[in-house]
Motif scaffolding. Structure first.
Motif, short mmCIF file in Angstrom:
data_model
loop_
_atom_site.label_atom_id
_atom_site.label_comp_id
_atom_site.label_asym_id
_atom_site.label_seq_id
_atom_site.Cartn_x
_atom_site.Cartn_y
_atom_site.Cartn_z
N GLU A 27 -22.71 -89.82 -19.40
CA GLU A 27 -22.69 -88.35 -19.44
C GLU A 27 -22.29 -87.84 -20.82
O GLU A 27 -22.90 -86.92 -21.35
CB GLU A 27 -21.72 -87.82 -18.37
N SER A 30 -25.14 -88.69 -23.41
CA SER A 30 -26.38 -87.92 -23.21
C SER A 30 -26.24 -86.48 -23.67
O SER A 30 -27.25 -85.81 -23.92
CB SER A 30 -26.80 -87.97 -21.74
N ASN A 31 -25.01 -85.98 -23.81
CA ASN A 31 -24.81 -84.60 -24.25
C ASN A 31 -24.53 -84.47 -25.75
O ASN A 31 -24.25 -83.37 -26.22
CB ASN A 31 -23.67 -83.96 -23.46
#
Length: 105
Positions: A27, A30-31
């Motif tokens: 997470e 991916s950001n």
């Protein structure tokens, strides 16, 4: 097989922790904007170096017949080393982009 199931049952909290860490890592990564990946990889080299040293220390303290620990430790050393080397290669390429090229005569 029974020994593996007992090992998993005894270490279920650590397995949950590992799954949570994987999901959190995916997470977070991916950001991250694409422009920041290379500088972050460069900075992460020191962290991966610590992972390699930690895995070696854990493997030294594992008993010789504890194959799951030795296998996971070996994989951690190999993958951490690949990460460190790959990070330095990418960082070197990134720094090459900023060097001035000599003028052609």
């Amino acid at each position: 097989m029974e020994q593996l199931l007992n090992y998993i049952g005894e270490n279920m909290e650590m397995i949950y922790f590992l799954i949570l860490a994987i999901l959190l890592g995916v997470e977070v990564i991916s950001n991250v904007p694409a422009i920041l990946h290379t500088p972050l990889m460069s900075g992460a080299n020191a962290v991966h170096g610590v992972v390699v040293v930690g895995a070696i220390i854990v493997m030294l303290h594992a008993s010789p017949d504890n194959y799951p620990s030795l296998i996971v430790g070996f994989l951690a050393v190999v993958m951490g080393t690949l990460n460190v080397v790959g990070g330095f290669v990418v960082t070197d390429r990134m720094l090459e982009m900023f060097k001035k090229k000599p003028k052609k005569s």
